[in-house]
Design an enzyme around this catalytic site. Structure first.
Site, PDB file in Angstrom:
ATOM      1  N   GLN A  96       0.815  -1.204   0.000  1.00  0.00           N
ATOM      2  CA  GLN A  96       0.000   0.000   0.000  1.00  0.00           C
ATOM      3  C   GLN A  96       0.852   1.258   0.000  1.00  0.00           C
ATOM      4  OE1 GLN A  96      -1.518   0.679   4.395  1.00  0.00           O
ATOM      5  NE2 GLN A  96      -1.653  -1.516   3.879  1.00  0.00           N
ATOM      6  N   HIS A  98       0.178   5.762   0.690  1.00  0.00           N
ATOM      7  CA  HIS A  98      -0.765   6.780   1.143  1.00  0.00           C
ATOM      8  C   HIS A  98      -0.552   8.065   0.353  1.00  0.00           C
ATOM      9  CE1 HIS A  98      -1.623   3.952   4.222  1.00  0.00           C
ATOM     10  NE2 HIS A  98      -0.440   4.069   4.788  1.00  0.00           N
ATOM     11  N   GLU A 133       2.629   8.064   8.755  1.00  0.00           N
ATOM     12  CA  GLU A 133       2.485   7.188   9.911  1.00  0.00           C
ATOM     13  C   GLU A 133       3.839   6.836  10.513  1.00  0.00           C
ATOM     14  OE1 GLU A 133       0.137   4.254   7.883  1.00  0.00           O
ATOM     15  OE2 GLU A 133       1.860   2.948   7.536  1.00  0.00           O
ATOM     16  N   HIS A 273       4.736   0.280   0.910  1.00  0.00           N
ATOM     17  CA  HIS A 273       5.169  -0.527   2.038  1.00  0.00           C
ATOM     18  C   HIS A 273       4.140  -1.620   2.317  1.00  0.00           C
ATOM     19  CE1 HIS A 273       2.564   2.633   3.682  1.00  0.00           C
ATOM     20  NE2 HIS A 273       2.251   1.785   4.652  1.00  0.00           N
ATOM     21  N   ARG A 292      -3.954   0.477  -2.728  1.00  0.00           N
ATOM     22  CA  ARG A 292      -3.339  -0.843  -2.632  1.00  0.00           C
ATOM     23  C   ARG A 292      -2.761  -1.293  -3.973  1.00  0.00           C
ATOM     24  NH1 ARG A 292      -7.924  -0.558   0.410  1.00  0.00           N
ATOM     25  NH2 ARG A 292      -7.612  -0.973   2.638  1.00  0.00           N
TER      26      ARG A 292
END
Length: 425
Positions: A96, A98, A133, A273, A292
């Site tokens: 995935q 972001h 994140e 990642h 994804r």
């Protein structure tokens, strides 16, 4: 300050026991993948009010955002800007990436204008936020993080091509990828990514079979012998979980890392990642935007994925522990939405100040503590969590008298904290 009740996400890749063991409760009997502690509207925590009633945390914040968020509200649109998760991976999560803040906002607005329901399976953007994140490993934690150097990938794919039947379609694909990567051309990484992502089930299955029953070949480059072993293990591991999925081959373009307890990494927008296994504290901007690329049965939007991925090698983005003048243990990623503090308080010891900057959430993973502010107190035991509005500052964490072992808790607040002048890393 408010005691929280937090939702569990029962994704199939989750562990049945890891989160329950960490928090000291009985397992539910089903996979427990993520515990969400925050105010994201998709799964907000529930706050316990003094009169015994319960209210979703996002609604509690909206009722008096100035008291709850302070100055952070003006930057986050009166939303709690961060989300804390406990993540327990028994098997691999999807490959995935972001989106950036600009891409997320544009994508969300476009899907809203097109009338795509926010809960539709093919929807890409669930909100208007980006999702940087950070991950704090509680156990050994295996992950794929960003593209590895091209020369490493070229050697790996050349090795795999040599395991395949000479002249086969799979040998041709892997050999071409190895040659392109070895050239170092500017478009080589993107071309390899697209070629592998489009590999059919038959090709992926043939590579999986070749790794399972390898032929004897001459070493391609002894300097990369360890990478060959790791690549074969990755194909075998992911192929057993997602047989025939093109993500099995794409994964070999990425750095594979094994974090030890206490290791911390962060992942900025655009870097692909996948988390493979382990238990961790995960902190992020409050978003559920995920694009994804494989290792999943969920929606994969290849054009949007290609617009999002940054096709550059990434060095391991580790976050070292920092301490300030008060010797607080802090983890400060390069994002304004969040920072993490790990707090240990000892029986008979002094209280520890919370490095709070705006609102905060805390989670106790060992022992018991009492949070003390000028306005209220909140007692928390192992497995419990709380929401600390901005207006409660300053907060001290006290050990509970009579408790034996030290108490350990994690606290998340906004980035760029006050009181961290003189930070040491």
């Amino acid at each position: 300050m408010y005691l929280l009740d937090n939702p569990l996400r029962p994704y199939a890749w989750g562990s049945v026991t890891a989160i329950a063991d960490l928090l000291g409760r009985e397992p539910s009997g089903s996979p427990e993948a993520e515990l969400w502690i925050g105010a994201h509207p998709a799964s907000p925590s529930v706050a316990m009010l003094p009169d015994g009633t319960r209210t979703p945390l996002d609604q509690l914040i909206a009722a008096d955002s100035r008291a709850a968020l302070g100055g952070a509200g003006s930057r986050s649109g009166d939303r709690l800007p961060f989300l804390l998760k406990v993540l327990a991976a028994e098997s691999a999560l999807s490959l995935q990436v972001h989106p950036s803040l600009e891409q997320a906002a544009a994508g969300y607005d476009a899907e809203e204008a097109a009338g795509v329901p926010v809960d539709a399976a093919h929807r890409n953007y669930k909100d208007r936020s980006h999702k940087p994140e950070m991950l704090f490993a509680l156990t050994r934690f295996d992950a794929l993080c960003g593209f590895r150097p091209l020369e490493e990938s070229a050697a790996v794919f050349g090795f795999l091509a040599g395991l395949c039947e000479p002249g086969s379609e799979e040998a041709g694909l892997l050999g071409t990828v190895a040659t392109d990567l070895g050239s170092g051309a500017p478009a080589a990484l993107r071309n390899a990514f697209e070629a592998l992502l489009s590999a059919g089930v038959g090709i992926v299955a043939a590579v999986e079979a070749a790794v399972a029953f390898p032929r004897e070949i001459e070493p391609i480059d002894r300097d990369f012998a360890g990478y060959f072993t790791d690549a074969a293990a990755t194909v075998a591991e992911l192929g057993s979980q997602y047989p025939g999925d093109a993500g099995v081959l794409v994964a070999l373009l990425l750095n594979r890392v094994s974090l030890q307890p206490g290791d911390v990494i962060h992942l900025p927008a655009g870097h692909i990642h996948a988390y493979l296994s382990g238990l961790a504290i995960e902190v992020m901007a409050s978003s559920d935007n995920v694009l994804r690329g494989g290792l999943t049965s969920k929606h994969v939007d290849v054009p949007e994925l290609l617009r999002t991925v940054i096709f550059e090698p990434l060095a391991l983005p580790s976050v070292p522990a920092a301490t300030n003048l008060l010797d607080q243990e802090l983890y400060l990623p390069p994002y304004e939405e969040f920072q993490l503090q790990r707090i240990v308080v000892h029986h008979g010891g002094d209280p520890v100040p919370l490095a709070q900057n705006g609102p905060a959430v805390v989670l106790v993973v060992s022992g018991s503590v009492r949070l003390d502010s000028p306005k209220s107190d909140l007692s928390l035991e192992r497995g419990q969590s709380g929401f600390l509005p901005d207006i409660e500052q300053p907060v001290l964490v006290h050990p509970v008298q009579g408790a034996g072992s030290p108490a350990v808790l994690f606290a998340v607040t906004c980035g760029t904290p006050s009181g961290t002048e003189g930070v040491r890393r």
